[in-house]
Design a protein around this motif. Sequence first.
Motif, mmCIF file in Angstrom:
data_model
loop_
_atom_site.group_PDB
_atom_site.id
_atom_site.type_symbol
_atom_site.label_atom_id
_atom_site.label_comp_id
_atom_site.label_asym_id
_atom_site.label_seq_id
_atom_site.Cartn_x
_atom_site.Cartn_y
_atom_site.Cartn_z
ATOM 1 N N GLY A 180 49.824 45.413 48.604
ATOM 2 C CA GLY A 180 50.332 44.045 48.512
ATOM 3 C C GLY A 180 51.612 44.000 47.708
ATOM 4 N N PRO A 181 52.370 42.906 47.877
ATOM 5 C CA PRO A 181 53.657 42.803 47.190
ATOM 6 C C PRO A 181 53.508 42.751 45.675
ATOM 7 C CG PRO A 181 53.109 40.736 48.292
ATOM 8 C CD PRO A 181 52.068 41.729 48.704
ATOM 9 N N GLU A 182 54.549 43.232 44.991
ATOM 10 C CA GLU A 182 54.552 43.214 43.530
ATOM 11 C C GLU A 182 55.376 42.050 43.006
ATOM 12 O OE1 GLU A 182 55.426 46.973 41.599
ATOM 13 O OE2 GLU A 182 54.573 48.014 43.322
ATOM 14 N N VAL A 183 54.928 41.514 41.886
ATOM 15 C CA VAL A 183 55.616 40.414 41.212
ATOM 16 C C VAL A 183 55.726 40.750 39.734
ATOM 17 C CG1 VAL A 183 55.414 37.984 40.519
ATOM 18 C CG2 VAL A 183 54.784 38.658 42.841
ATOM 19 N N SER A 184 56.873 40.468 39.150
ATOM 20 C CA SER A 184 57.022 40.583 37.697
ATOM 21 C C SER A 184 57.009 39.179 37.118
ATOM 22 C CB SER A 184 58.360 41.232 37.333
ATOM 23 O OG SER A 184 58.452 42.524 37.888
ATOM 24 N N LEU A 258 55.767 39.072 26.867
ATOM 25 C CA LEU A 258 54.691 39.785 27.565
ATOM 26 C C LEU A 258 55.046 39.810 29.049
ATOM 27 C CD1 LEU A 258 51.954 41.171 27.669
ATOM 28 C CD2 LEU A 258 50.880 38.918 27.752
ATOM 29 N N TYR A 259 55.186 41.002 29.571
ATOM 30 C CA TYR A 259 55.612 41.212 30.953
ATOM 31 C C TYR A 259 54.403 41.689 31.728
ATOM 32 C CZ TYR A 259 58.011 44.358 34.441
ATOM 33 O OH TYR A 259 58.434 45.051 35.539
ATOM 34 N N ALA A 260 53.986 40.893 32.713
ATOM 35 C CA ALA A 260 52.886 41.313 33.573
ATOM 36 C C ALA A 260 53.461 41.800 34.893
ATOM 37 C CB ALA A 260 51.917 40.157 33.806
ATOM 38 N N GLY A 261 53.235 43.081 35.202
ATOM 39 C CA GLY A 261 53.575 43.636 36.512
ATOM 40 C C GLY A 261 52.340 43.469 37.388
ATOM 41 N N LEU A 262 52.472 42.680 38.465
ATOM 42 C CA LEU A 262 51.298 42.274 39.243
ATOM 43 C C LEU A 262 51.374 42.779 40.674
ATOM 44 C CD1 LEU A 262 51.635 38.552 38.159
ATOM 45 C CD2 LEU A 262 49.963 40.167 37.222
ATOM 46 N N ALA A 263 50.216 43.056 41.253
ATOM 47 C CA ALA A 263 50.132 43.277 42.700
ATOM 48 C C ALA A 263 49.360 42.094 43.282
ATOM 49 C CB ALA A 263 49.402 44.586 43.000
ATOM 50 N N ILE A 264 49.912 41.507 44.347
ATOM 51 C CA ILE A 264 49.226 40.398 45.017
ATOM 52 C C ILE A 264 48.434 41.033 46.160
ATOM 53 C CG2 ILE A 264 49.524 38.104 46.031
ATOM 54 C CD1 ILE A 264 50.842 38.417 43.254
ATOM 55 N N THR A 265 47.200 41.416 45.885
ATOM 56 C CA THR A 265 46.406 42.142 46.884
ATOM 57 C C THR A 265 45.600 41.168 47.732
ATOM 58 O OG1 THR A 265 44.312 42.369 45.699
ATOM 59 C CG2 THR A 265 46.068 43.893 45.074
ATOM 60 N N SER A 266 44.994 41.714 48.790
ATOM 61 C CA SER A 266 44.184 40.852 49.658
ATOM 62 C C SER A 266 42.970 40.304 48.898
ATOM 63 C CB SER A 266 43.742 41.644 50.882
ATOM 64 O OG SER A 266 43.212 42.887 50.461
ATOM 65 N N ARG A 267 42.599 40.973 47.789
ATOM 66 C CA ARG A 267 41.457 40.487 47.010
ATOM 67 C C ARG A 267 41.881 39.683 45.783
ATOM 68 N NH1 ARG A 267 38.817 45.211 45.151
ATOM 69 N NH2 ARG A 267 40.774 46.264 45.611
ATOM 70 N N GLY A 268 43.162 39.356 45.712
ATOM 71 C CA GLY A 268 43.642 38.533 44.602
ATOM 72 C C GLY A 268 44.642 39.275 43.742
ATOM 73 N N VAL A 269 45.066 38.613 42.680
ATOM 74 C CA VAL A 269 46.097 39.175 41.797
ATOM 75 C C VAL A 269 45.487 40.237 40.896
ATOM 76 C CG1 VAL A 269 47.652 38.610 39.887
ATOM 77 C CG2 VAL A 269 47.429 37.039 41.817
ATOM 78 N N ARG A 270 46.168 41.390 40.774
ATOM 79 C CA ARG A 270 45.737 42.461 39.867
ATOM 80 C C ARG A 270 46.916 42.885 39.002
ATOM 81 N NH1 ARG A 270 41.795 41.076 41.907
ATOM 82 N NH2 ARG A 270 40.167 42.197 43.034
ATOM 83 N N VAL A 271 46.634 43.208 37.743
ATOM 84 C CA VAL A 271 47.698 43.708 36.869
ATOM 85 C C VAL A 271 47.926 45.184 37.150
ATOM 86 C CG1 VAL A 271 48.379 44.162 34.480
ATOM 87 C CG2 VAL A 271 47.196 42.027 35.066
ATOM 88 N N ILE A 272 49.173 45.550 37.446
ATOM 89 C CA ILE A 272 49.548 46.963 37.591
ATOM 90 C C ILE A 272 49.877 47.542 36.224
ATOM 91 C CG2 ILE A 272 51.307 48.533 38.493
ATOM 92 C CD1 ILE A 272 51.477 46.931 40.977
#
Length: 421
Positions: A180-184, A258-272
């Motif tokens: 899934g796409p990444e978001v900062s 605080l910088y959260a690197g996130l993946a927007i996965t099919s099961r929801g947002v996860r912190v990378i």
Amino acid sequence: MKVLVIGTGAREHALCRSLSLDPDVTALHCAPGNAGIAEIAELHQVDALDGAAVAALAGRLGADLVVIGPEAPLVAGVADAVREAGIPVFGPSREAARLEGSKAFAKDVMAAAGVPTARSYVCTTAEEVASALDAFGAPYVVKDDGLAAGKGVVVTDDLEAAKAHAAACDRVVVEEYLDGPEVSLFAVTDGETVVPLQPAQDFKRALDGDQGPNTGGMGAYSPLPWADPKLVDEVKETVLQPTVDELRRRGTPFSGLLYAGLAITSRGVRVIEFNARFGDPETQVVLARLKTPLAGLLMAAATGNLAHLEPLRWSDEAAVTVVIASHNYPGTPRTGDPVTGLDEIAAKDAPHAYVLHAGTRKEGDSVVSAGGRVLSVTATGADLTEARERAYRSVARIRLEGSQHRTDIAAKAAEAAAQGA
Ligand code: AMP
Ligand code: GLY
């Protein structure tokens, strides 16, 4: 307000640029800085990893606020030294910066705070690595536990390459692959109140089409027209606030960025990953859109007054930044080459496009490359398409022998937004 910024990159140039536009800032200093920052701030030499030296410099300059840009000084405890000298500082303590300095520590905090992240194992032996890789299967994700300037992570389908990376590190985190796409998403916090900024997307791979090795970041854009408008509120509630609360509960409050690197996965947002400072190059596009004066925001975080701050104000414009890197980056970069075209951009493209310097220094009257990432060419526009056009028009004016840049920064998002409009 007299402000001292610590660091040398395009992130620090972006911070200095915004601070220089804040009417409350009466004097702006930066150490060590670069050739671009020298045009808007007074530069000073300092060993950025030496807390006593940074605190002494801040004292000598009469700084009211010290802003620490990069992770290495934070992890080394430079913010602690400045705070002990009685000077407000934007940046977390050594203990709180472990959120970035140790991937294993970050995983422990996330588990305690119930923050969604990839399942993982911390491994120190080849046997542990082999069984963790086996448990998750391909694609394999192996992360050096310590700081590695964005280059400590290997994501690969090649089992032997995954094992070889682990063998080159003392301690690694092996984790499940997140698609899934990444978001900062950045948040300014004083240890209690959390104020999220606008999300951005970074391009970590060196080459077009997300090919090639991981880098510190080759470009970024903001806003994210494709993202759920509720994303920021959701991440504040499920990630940012619980993490800040957990660190306060442990007696090591996190104050700073605080910088959260996130993946927007099919099961929801996860912190990378978490970082303990502004991201580079995302800061260049986020600050391009922030209308609230920056010094007041950072000072409120440094002094524990964020709860009283007015809501942040944002420009509706889009921003895109394209990184121009040296020959051979992210390997050992070639440096010392002249950079030209900067004056032409200032004359023809400003104010919509401008150049933030990363690895540059002055040699006589000319600017020469001095690092892997050399420039961050930044532009704003009514939408991503216009911001992209402006950024790449300016990129085309730059001459730096052997340099490289991606040609597809924000391309997909701009196209999707244009089709949806
Ligand atoms: P990090 O230094 O942790 O941000 O990792 C660098 C990059 O590696 C990230 O931006 C992702 O593109 C990729 N990455 C890290 N962890 C994962 C994961 N669990 N699944 C997929 N990609 C990952
Ligand atoms: N752009 C990624 C980082 O700052 O870590």
